[in-house]
Design a protein around this motif. Structure first.
Motif, mmCIF file in Angstrom:
data_model
loop_
_atom_site.group_PDB
_atom_site.id
_atom_site.type_symbol
_atom_site.label_atom_id
_atom_site.label_comp_id
_atom_site.label_asym_id
_atom_site.label_seq_id
_atom_site.Cartn_x
_atom_site.Cartn_y
_atom_site.Cartn_z
ATOM 1 N N TYR A 245 0.834 -1.208 0.000
ATOM 2 C CA TYR A 245 0.000 0.000 0.000
ATOM 3 C C TYR A 245 0.866 1.255 0.000
ATOM 4 C CZ TYR A 245 -2.470 3.800 2.388
ATOM 5 O OH TYR A 245 -2.950 5.024 2.759
ATOM 6 N N LYS A 246 1.896 1.250 0.849
ATOM 7 C CA LYS A 246 2.700 2.468 1.007
ATOM 8 C C LYS A 246 4.058 2.108 1.590
ATOM 9 C CE LYS A 246 0.608 6.273 2.614
ATOM 10 N NZ LYS A 246 0.011 7.235 3.559
ATOM 11 N N ILE A 247 5.080 2.858 1.190
ATOM 12 C CA ILE A 247 6.411 2.743 1.791
ATOM 13 C C ILE A 247 6.710 4.066 2.484
ATOM 14 C CG2 ILE A 247 8.885 2.434 1.378
ATOM 15 C CD1 ILE A 247 8.132 0.744 -1.077
ATOM 16 N N VAL A 248 6.895 4.009 3.785
ATOM 17 C CA VAL A 248 7.123 5.214 4.578
ATOM 18 C C VAL A 248 8.556 5.204 5.098
ATOM 19 C CG1 VAL A 248 6.412 6.494 6.637
ATOM 20 C CG2 VAL A 248 4.700 5.310 5.247
ATOM 21 N N LYS A 249 9.290 6.287 4.833
ATOM 22 C CA LYS A 249 10.663 6.427 5.328
ATOM 23 C C LYS A 249 10.696 7.592 6.305
ATOM 24 C CE LYS A 249 12.449 5.193 0.761
ATOM 25 N NZ LYS A 249 13.288 5.667 -0.344
ATOM 26 N N GLU A 250 11.390 7.387 7.421
ATOM 27 C CA GLU A 250 11.442 8.457 8.423
ATOM 28 C C GLU A 250 12.831 8.545 9.040
ATOM 29 O OE1 GLU A 250 8.260 10.460 11.161
ATOM 30 O OE2 GLU A 250 8.436 8.332 11.624
ATOM 31 N N ILE A 251 13.256 9.779 9.282
ATOM 32 C CA ILE A 251 14.515 10.034 9.975
ATOM 33 C C ILE A 251 14.178 10.584 11.351
ATOM 34 C CG2 ILE A 251 16.635 11.414 9.990
ATOM 35 C CD1 ILE A 251 16.477 11.399 6.886
ATOM 36 N N GLY A 252 14.622 9.888 12.385
ATOM 37 C CA GLY A 252 14.326 10.326 13.747
ATOM 38 C C GLY A 252 14.713 9.247 14.738
ATOM 39 N N SER A 253 14.967 9.645 15.959
ATOM 40 C CA SER A 253 15.374 8.712 17.006
ATOM 41 C C SER A 253 14.245 7.742 17.348
ATOM 42 C CB SER A 253 15.769 9.490 18.263
ATOM 43 O OG SER A 253 15.911 8.605 19.359
ATOM 44 N N GLY A 254 14.629 6.520 17.674
ATOM 45 C CA GLY A 254 13.658 5.530 18.126
ATOM 46 C C GLY A 254 13.051 5.895 19.469
#
Length: 198
Positions: free
Chosen positions: A89-98
């Motif tokens: 459905y969608k590929i989501v990429k994110e930059i940020g601390s866990g």
């Protein structure tokens, strides 16, 4: 045999809310009585009891320096989903601390109704802590989390998370002005002690 939407939901092992959503999206065949009761036709029941496995892929890295890794991670997850026969459905990429509990991309997909499997490479990609709560939440929404690899050795990222925790606590204890010095001192001691252990 035709059946009411509520009975269909029980038979399919899903919540009524999900069955209603499928009906509204046109994924179920049937008709609505003047009373408002929704009847699912018998021809559609067998076809619809096993919904398509629709995947949302979530890839995350801690910093922009790791953007190449983010792209590779997303590609690996895409290949995995295709190999499993999932519809993507969608590929989501994110930059940020866990450790960041205000990740906008993650927040959006947690409430997105258009998929039923959330794929992440490691549990830590989703969150450093509290993934069990996310699993409970998504289960209530008839979604599941699929973790491709169960363990992860990412020392650099763990160190970044540790620094974030120390910085947060130092600023609460010592105030913003003194926290930077205190944080640097604690980190230097941790690194020194770590080298002594090697």
């Amino acid at each position: 045999m035709d059946m009411k939407l509520s009975d269909y939901a029980k038979k399919a092992g899903i919540s009524y809310r999900t069955a209603w959503r499928w009906w509204k999206q046109g994924n179920l065949t049937g008709h609505q009585l003047p009373s408002g009761t929704i009847i699912i036709t018998s021809e559609a029941i067998e076809d619809n009891l096993k919904p398509d496995l629709i995947a949302c892929i979530y890839a995350r890295v801690d910093s922009a320096q790791n953007k190449d890794n983010l792209d590779r991670q997303a590609e690996r997850l895409k290949d995995y989903a295709i190999a499993r026969g999932y519809k993507i459905y969608k590929i989501v990429k994110e930059i940020g601390s866990g450790l960041n509990d205000n990740r906008k991309q993650l927040a959006k997909i947690l409430v997105d109704p258009n998929y039923n499997i959330l794929i992440v490479e490691h549990k830590d990609r989703l969150a450093r802590f509290g993934t069990n709560y996310l699993e409970i939440l998504l289960k209530e929404l008839d979604k599941e989390i699929e973790i491709v690899k169960q363990s992860e050795e990412e020392q650099d990222e763990l160190m970044d998370d540790l620094i974030a925790i120390i910085t947060s606590f130092c600023s609460r204890i010592y105030g913003l002005r003194r926290s930077k010095r205190k944080t640097e001192k604690i980190i230097a001691e941790l690194k020194y002690n770590g080298q002594e252990c090697d």
